[in-house]
Design a protein around this motif. Structure first.
Motif, PDB file in Angstrom:
ATOM      1  N   GLY A  85      -2.985   0.472 -33.854  1.00 28.00           N
ATOM      2  CA  GLY A  85      -2.581   1.552 -34.738  1.00 28.00           C
ATOM      3  C   GLY A  85      -3.586   2.684 -34.619  1.00 28.00           C
ATOM      4  O   GLY A  85      -4.654   2.521 -34.024  1.00 28.00           O
ATOM      5  N   ASP A  86      -3.267   3.839 -35.180  1.00 23.45           N
ATOM      6  CA  ASP A  86      -4.139   5.011 -35.097  1.00 23.45           C
ATOM      7  C   ASP A  86      -5.260   4.893 -36.118  1.00 23.45           C
ATOM      8  O   ASP A  86      -5.015   4.685 -37.309  1.00 23.45           O
ATOM      9  N   GLN A  89      -5.060   6.940 -39.169  1.00 19.76           N
ATOM     10  CA  GLN A  89      -4.027   6.542 -40.121  1.00 19.76           C
ATOM     11  C   GLN A  89      -4.286   5.117 -40.613  1.00 19.76           C
ATOM     12  O   GLN A  89      -3.365   4.349 -40.846  1.00 19.76           O
ATOM     13  N   ASN A  90      -5.574   4.795 -40.718  1.00 22.02           N
ATOM     14  CA  ASN A  90      -6.011   3.474 -41.194  1.00 22.02           C
ATOM     15  C   ASN A  90      -5.487   2.331 -40.328  1.00 22.02           C
ATOM     16  O   ASN A  90      -5.337   1.210 -40.802  1.00 22.02           O
ATOM     17  N   ASN A  92      -2.600   1.769 -39.260  1.00 25.20           N
ATOM     18  CA  ASN A  92      -1.259   1.285 -39.606  1.00 25.20           C
ATOM     19  C   ASN A  92      -0.419   1.054 -38.354  1.00 25.20           C
ATOM     20  O   ASN A  92      -0.371   1.900 -37.457  1.00 25.20           O
ATOM     21  N   GLY A  93       0.237  -0.094 -38.311  1.00 25.93           N
ATOM     22  CA  GLY A  93       1.045  -0.454 -37.150  1.00 25.93           C
ATOM     23  C   GLY A  93       0.295  -1.314 -36.153  1.00 25.93           C
ATOM     24  O   GLY A  93       0.900  -1.898 -35.254  1.00 25.93           O
ATOM     25  N   LYS A  96      -2.643  -7.268 -37.160  1.00 27.92           N
ATOM     26  CA  LYS A  96      -3.418  -7.678 -38.327  1.00 27.92           C
ATOM     27  C   LYS A  96      -4.493  -8.674 -37.911  1.00 27.92           C
ATOM     28  O   LYS A  96      -4.253  -9.555 -37.078  1.00 27.92           O
ATOM     29  N   ASP A 142      -9.373  -1.423 -42.171  1.00 28.79           N
ATOM     30  CA  ASP A 142      -8.434  -1.914 -43.194  1.00 28.79           C
ATOM     31  C   ASP A 142      -7.627  -3.109 -42.696  1.00 28.79           C
ATOM     32  O   ASP A 142      -6.462  -3.288 -43.065  1.00 28.79           O
ATOM     33  N   ASN A 144      -6.479  -3.599 -39.709  1.00 34.57           N
ATOM     34  CA  ASN A 144      -5.523  -3.229 -38.671  1.00 34.57           C
ATOM     35  C   ASN A 144      -6.259  -2.858 -37.380  1.00 34.57           C
ATOM     36  O   ASN A 144      -7.248  -2.120 -37.415  1.00 34.57           O
TER      37      ASN A 144
END
Length: 233
Positions: A85-86, A89-90, A92-93, A96, A142, A144
């Motif tokens: 993920g980016d 953008q924390n 996200n995506g 995990k 976070d 991610n």
């Protein structure tokens, strides 16, 4: 009040309390008992863990003929499948952390750092196929994933990549076209930050040159944007 007695010389003397009636003695007893109890518990736990490890060892031996996937080794395909993920953008995506732990097992090491108020966690797995010293390192924010590294991976490359080949690498070459011609890299770093995908691909096997010869190629949004080499011929 302390009890007084008359001595043979006619003087009065205070009688000290027996040590077992003093507060400090019982505090000491409580501390010692607690320490002993803790030691016994740790010994029991250690014994239990030793038994469990023996059981696990036996289980591992009995399952030595299982597939590579079941053996817990992280394959190149497993690494490639880790989604990012980016960072801005924390993450996200991105994959995990808990999911990767479930898939790859517990990591061998972790570390954390905070830069400009952004906390990141660096997680390393060493149970990797591809030679001694191979590692998979994933960065999280976070929980991610936003960056991943494959290090120490050794490939059996048939062709020898020469300095002339290196000099001919052209900016703008697509990553898929590059790897189709020269093969997958031995070292790979990918990150997604601010909408930009950055890849550094390192080649150490099949490189013509002196001992330790290697080269790196950088890709920005899947297009070659830079290159460096060392000791190639």
């Amino acid at each position: 009040m302390a009890k007084k007695v008359m001595g043979a010389d006619g003087k009065q003397y205070k009688v000290k309390k027996p040590f077992y009636k003093r507060v400090w003695f019982w505090i000491l007893v409580i501390v010692v008992v607690a320490a002993i109890g803790g030691g016994l518990n740790n010994k029991s736990k250690s014994s239990s863990e030793s038994t469990e490890k023996t059981a696990v060892s036996k289980t591992d031996k009995s399952s030595s003929n299982t597939s590579k996937k079941e053996s817990g080794k992280i394959t190149r395909a497993d690494f490639d499948s880790i989604k990012l993920g980016d960072l801005m953008q924390n993450g996200n995506g991105g994959a995990k952390l808990d999911d990767l732990k479930a898939q790859f097992g517990n990591p061998s090491s972790t570390s954390s750092s905070t830069t400009n108020g952004v906390k990141t966690d660096l997680v390393t797995w060493t149970n990797v196929e591809g030679g001694w010293g191979a590692n998979v390192i994933v960065s999280f924010t976070d929980g991610n994933a936003f960056s991943k590294n494959l290090t120490g991976f050794k490939l059996s490359r048939k062709q020898k990549i020469t300095l002339a080949d290196f000099n001919a690498f052209q900016d703008g070459t697509k990553y898929a076209d590059f790897t189709s011609k020269w093969g997958q890299p031995d070292y790979y770093n990918e990150s997604l930050i601010g909408g930009q995908k950055n890849v550094v691909a390192g080649y150490t096997s099949g490189v013509k040159g002196d001992l330790g010869s290697n080269f790196n190629v950088t890709f920005t949004n899947d297009a070659l944007s830079g290159k460096t080499q060392s000791n190639m011929k």
